[in-house]
Design a protein around this motif. Structure first.
Motif, PDB file in Angstrom:
ATOM      1  N   GLY A  67      -2.315   3.871   6.829  1.00 34.90           N
ATOM      2  CA  GLY A  67      -1.916   3.060   5.684  1.00 34.90           C
ATOM      3  C   GLY A  67      -1.739   1.604   6.073  1.00 34.90           C
ATOM      4  N   THR A  70      -4.994  -0.089   6.248  1.00 35.25           N
ATOM      5  CA  THR A  70      -5.499  -0.345   4.898  1.00 35.25           C
ATOM      6  C   THR A  70      -4.842  -1.585   4.305  1.00 35.25           C
ATOM      7  OG1 THR A  70      -5.708   2.058   4.610  1.00 35.25           O
ATOM      8  CG2 THR A  70      -5.922   0.698   2.636  1.00 35.25           C
ATOM      9  N   GLU A 181      -5.735  11.037  -2.136  1.00 38.97           N
ATOM     10  CA  GLU A 181      -6.547  10.587  -1.004  1.00 38.97           C
ATOM     11  C   GLU A 181      -6.535   9.067  -0.877  1.00 38.97           C
ATOM     12  OE1 GLU A 181     -10.421  12.633  -0.889  1.00 38.97           O
ATOM     13  OE2 GLU A 181      -9.483  14.119  -2.189  1.00 38.97           O
ATOM     14  N   ASN A 182      -6.736   8.618   0.348  1.00 36.31           N
ATOM     15  CA  ASN A 182      -6.721   7.190   0.661  1.00 36.31           C
ATOM     16  C   ASN A 182      -7.978   6.475   0.173  1.00 36.31           C
ATOM     17  OD1 ASN A 182      -5.477   4.934   1.926  1.00 36.31           O
ATOM     18  ND2 ASN A 182      -6.795   5.157   3.716  1.00 36.31           N
ATOM     19  N   ASP A 215      -0.380   7.468   4.379  1.00 39.54           N
ATOM     20  CA  ASP A 215      -1.528   6.802   3.763  1.00 39.54           C
ATOM     21  C   ASP A 215      -1.959   7.514   2.486  1.00 39.54           C
ATOM     22  OD1 ASP A 215      -2.320   8.817   5.842  1.00 39.54           O
ATOM     23  OD2 ASP A 215      -4.317   8.479   5.005  1.00 39.54           O
ATOM     24  N   GLU A 216      -1.543   8.777   2.324  1.00 44.13           N
ATOM     25  CA  GLU A 216      -1.899   9.550   1.138  1.00 44.13           C
ATOM     26  C   GLU A 216      -0.829   9.477   0.050  1.00 44.13           C
ATOM     27  OE1 GLU A 216      -2.781  13.498   2.458  1.00 44.13           O
ATOM     28  OE2 GLU A 216      -4.450  12.860   3.740  1.00 44.13           O
TER      29      GLU A 216
END
Length: 290
Positions: A67, A70, A181-182, A215-216
């Motif tokens: 994450g 991202t 989902e990412n 991250d999800e």
């Protein structure tokens, strides 16, 4: 202008080919796992095509690091005021339709394409995934994939259950927690909202940093708690992902047996691709995309 954000942790050759194809229509930003070795000849290819790349975060499966990578890429993209739409993919993705067709699909599009569910309603391998944020985890230091990591994970769940740990209460988290989902597609204003919200709510960031597979959770939780943005979400990210074990990987490493399902479905990307299992599939997809 649109941007592709690629989260890569292996196979520099595949990532470079993917970025090169996408660069024909998109600004491309790559985060390479800090553990990756990026040979000079590949750096030269990326530099020559003005493909943006950074390698700042040591990525660990199950931790917030994915994450964080991202977020880092999103901040880089937002520096370019001309970027109106962003797509997040992995370094093991490949295109299922021509790059230009993907671009055209999102012109003047204010929709957010993202999977999401209320975390309290989801179980994975018998675990209620809301616990992945309610309890504390440190998978930036512990290898979650290892045998020890699996035992350690079970132990953390048991101990924190017995101690009645509630991180939400301690951090003052009053949001409905969502997961998904990412891999997302979203317009600039949604990206800005996610980044600004995270920066102005350190308690949420702390929750994610001490959670599992955060991250999800982060984009879904932020956007689904906003009535304005939630109404713009289309619960479909147009990714072909085979949730089966194949070639020693779950989700599956794709091969030619997946070709018909990919080209006959409503997909823009598919994953996971890996040499040598996916080589023929990539060749056929490229021919189909001409």
């Amino acid at each position: 202008m649109q941007a592709i954000l690629i989260l890569a942790h292996k196979n520099i050759e595949h990532v470079t080919k993917l970025a090169t194809i996408l660069h024909n229509n998109f600004e491309v930003y790559i985060h390479f796992d800090k553990k990756m070795n990026i040979p000079e000849n590949y750096k030269q290819i990326l530099d020559k095509k003005n493909i943006h790349y950074i390698s700042k975060i040591d990525v660990h499966w199950g931790s917030w690091s994915i994450g964080a990578a991202t977020v880092l890429l999103m901040k880089e993209v937002l520096k370019n005021r001309q970027i109106e739409y962003i797509h997040v993919i992995s370094g093991q993705d490949w295109l299922t339709i021509p790059s230009k067709n993907i671009y055209d699909k999102f012109i003047d599009n204010d929709r957010i394409y993202m999977t999401y569910s209320k975390a309290k309603n989801v179980k994975k391998k018998g675990e209620s995934i809301i616990l992945w944020q309610k309890y504390y985890f440190n998978y930036d230091k512990i290898n979650r994939r290892s045998t020890f990591g699996k035992i350690y994970h079970r132990g953390l769940l048991l101990i924190q259950s017995l101690l009645r740990i509630n991180k939400f209460k301690k951090l003052g988290i009053n949001l409905e927690i969502y997961s998904g989902e990412n891999w997302v597609d979203m317009p600039r204003d949604a990206v800005e909202y996610c980044i600004n919200y995270l920066e102005s709510h350190p308690n949420l960031l702390k929750m994610l940093q001490t959670g599992c597979f955060s991250d999800e959770f982060w984009m879904q939780t932020i956007l689904c708690n906003s009535p304005e943005f939630k109404q713009r979400i289309v619960k479909n990210h147009h990714r072909y992902i085979k949730w089966q074990k194949q070639h020693g990987s779950y989700p599956a490493i794709l091969d030619m047996s997946d070709f018909d399902n990919i080209i006959n479905g409503d997909y823009i990307f598919a994953r996971k691709f890996e040499n040598p299992y996916s080589d023929e599939l990539i060749t056929q997809l490229n021919r189909n995309n001409k």
